[in-house]
Design an enzyme around this catalytic site. Structure first.
Site, mmCIF file in Angstrom:
data_model
loop_
_atom_site.group_PDB
_atom_site.id
_atom_site.type_symbol
_atom_site.label_atom_id
_atom_site.label_comp_id
_atom_site.label_asym_id
_atom_site.label_seq_id
_atom_site.Cartn_x
_atom_site.Cartn_y
_atom_site.Cartn_z
ATOM 1 N N ALA A 81 36.138 11.774 -33.437
ATOM 2 C CA ALA A 81 35.172 11.220 -32.482
ATOM 3 C C ALA A 81 35.606 11.548 -31.071
ATOM 4 C CB ALA A 81 35.068 9.705 -32.661
ATOM 5 N N GLU A 82 34.637 11.486 -30.162
ATOM 6 C CA GLU A 82 34.917 11.670 -28.743
ATOM 7 C C GLU A 82 34.182 10.586 -27.977
ATOM 8 O OE1 GLU A 82 34.770 15.116 -25.259
ATOM 9 O OE2 GLU A 82 34.291 15.597 -27.343
ATOM 10 N N GLY A 83 34.914 9.853 -27.135
ATOM 11 C CA GLY A 83 34.321 8.748 -26.404
ATOM 12 C C GLY A 83 34.460 8.915 -24.913
ATOM 13 N N GLY A 84 34.298 7.795 -24.191
ATOM 14 C CA GLY A 84 34.312 7.845 -22.750
ATOM 15 C C GLY A 84 35.642 8.256 -22.161
ATOM 16 N N MET A 85 36.747 7.929 -22.833
ATOM 17 C CA MET A 85 38.059 8.210 -22.261
ATOM 18 C C MET A 85 38.876 9.191 -23.089
ATOM 19 S SD MET A 85 40.740 5.409 -20.741
ATOM 20 C CE MET A 85 40.984 4.529 -22.276
ATOM 21 N N LYS A 126 44.954 10.050 -30.724
ATOM 22 C CA LYS A 126 43.997 9.938 -29.625
ATOM 23 C C LYS A 126 44.608 10.562 -28.380
ATOM 24 C CE LYS A 126 41.146 6.594 -27.096
ATOM 25 N NZ LYS A 126 40.742 5.163 -26.989
ATOM 26 N N ASP A 175 34.416 -4.450 -25.488
ATOM 27 C CA ASP A 175 33.519 -3.427 -26.028
ATOM 28 C C ASP A 175 33.338 -3.586 -27.538
ATOM 29 O OD1 ASP A 175 31.816 -1.271 -25.969
ATOM 30 O OD2 ASP A 175 33.393 0.247 -25.922
#
Length: 351
Positions: free
Chosen positions: A31-35, A56, A162
């Site tokens: 996955a790829e998120g905001g940070m 990560k 979150d």
């Protein structure tokens, strides 16, 4: 090597560092998120030791941002203190050249967002007891996180900030786990003035939107929105754009979940409504209280769902997860070679 008894004095000379030799091999992007970006990886050690983990890293385009780096480090330090069956475990914070990484527990399973989508695609409702059980396990993870203290017994005041379907996992063993403390707040570990992320619009609390000081009750509101969605099949707050959704969170009283699913018992509806009170003083004040009400609803008449129940249900819903030849979805692009991590030095170098 001498094994010290509990009443033995420590030696006056400092203990020697252990030199370690091991490496990670990235196998796919999860996955790829905001940070950050999360990869599946294999950890290799001495004598053929091998373990599946998740790695990560900070996204390359923000790796030069001091604020994001501090948040990334703060997340790792915070999550490392949280050792609970309903929270993804952090193993290590490291640094290779200018890139920080976190090695963490790999959860084979499905996140709650995909869990919900699978039901939508199959035209199925999530069973009420399954939805309630999932929420109760999240409550227990939050109860633990919210009550954590530092080494001197002072409250860390942890708030996840979150809680949403994407950050909740169901393992193939039927365990529910909270992940991604990326925009969390914790006294002394993540500076409050660094936390500017709002979370996902449909799941944030009114106080987050208004910029008020937040506490554990904010996470309980977010969990209320997740439980509403699990029970009804629809998000509690919807709108044509982000601004419209946020306006509804702050100003619109929540609809009864029974208007969307009449099979939801009134006692369970009352729990959802209490969690989603706009005024946080009327909301559940602690995760333990909400967890108790959910568990009382599940078990007060006798036997109720367990991890095994959830495991069996997930196996029926997604049998491919349990197949011996199951291959998770690969990253859209080949993994860059320079992200393979190889370590051959004292652990202290990477602290």
């Amino acid at each position: 090597m001498k094994i010290l008894r509990h009443d033995d004095k420590l030696p006056e000379t400092p203990l020697k560092e252990f030199n370690d030799a091991y490496h990670f091999q990235l196998t796919r992007k999860i996955a790829e998120g905001g940070m950050g970006i999360v990869y599946e990886a294999r950890l290799f050690g001495a004598e053929g030791f091998e373990k599946q983990v998740a790695i990560k890293t900070i996204r390359e385009d923000i790796s030069d941002s001091k604020n994001f780096v501090e948040l990334f480090i703060g997340e790792a330090k915070l999550a490392a203190r949280l050792v609970h069956q309903n929270i993804v475990q952090i193993y290590r914070l490291g640094k290779i050249e200018n890139t920080y990484y976190v090695a963490m527990e790999y959860v084979r399973g499905i996140d709650l967002r995909d869990f919900i989508i699978k039901h939508y695609e199959k035209g199925k409702k999530i069973p009420i007891e399954v939805a309630t059980f999932i929420a109760s396990r999240v409550c227990r993870g939050l109860e633990y996180a919210h009550s954590r203290t530092d080494d001197k017994g002072r409250p860390l005041q942890v708030v996840h900030c979150d809680i949403s379907p994407k950050n909740l996992m169901i393992s193939t063993e039927g365990e529910v786990k909270i992940t991604d403390f990326g925009i969390s707040k914790a006294k002394g570990l993540i500076r409050g003035d660094l936390v500017e992320g709002l979370g996902k619009a449909a799941y944030v609390s009114p106080e987050q939107i208004k910029g008020d000081a937040i506490d554990c009750r904010s996470d309980l509101f977010s969990l209320g929105t997740v439980l509403f969605e699990l029970l009804s099949g629809e998000r509690a707050f919807q709108g044509r754009n982000r601004e419209a959704i946020l306006d509804k969170v702050v100003n619109q009283p929540i609809l009864s979940v029974r208007t969307l699913n009449e099979e939801v018992p009134k006692e369970l509806e009352a729990i959802v409504l209490k969690a989603l009170k706009i005024d946080r003083n009327q909301r559940y004040q602690e995760a333990a209280d909400m967890g108790y009400d959910l568990e009382y609803h599940l078990y007060h008449k006798g036997y109720g769902p367990t991890n095994q129940t959830l495991r069996n249900y997930l196996q029926q819903l997604s049998p491919e997860l349990y197949a011996s030849d199951f291959k998770p979805k690969q990253a859209e692009k080949p993994l860059p070679g320079d992200l393979s991590i190889s370590l051959h030095s004292p652990a202290s170098r990477y602290s």
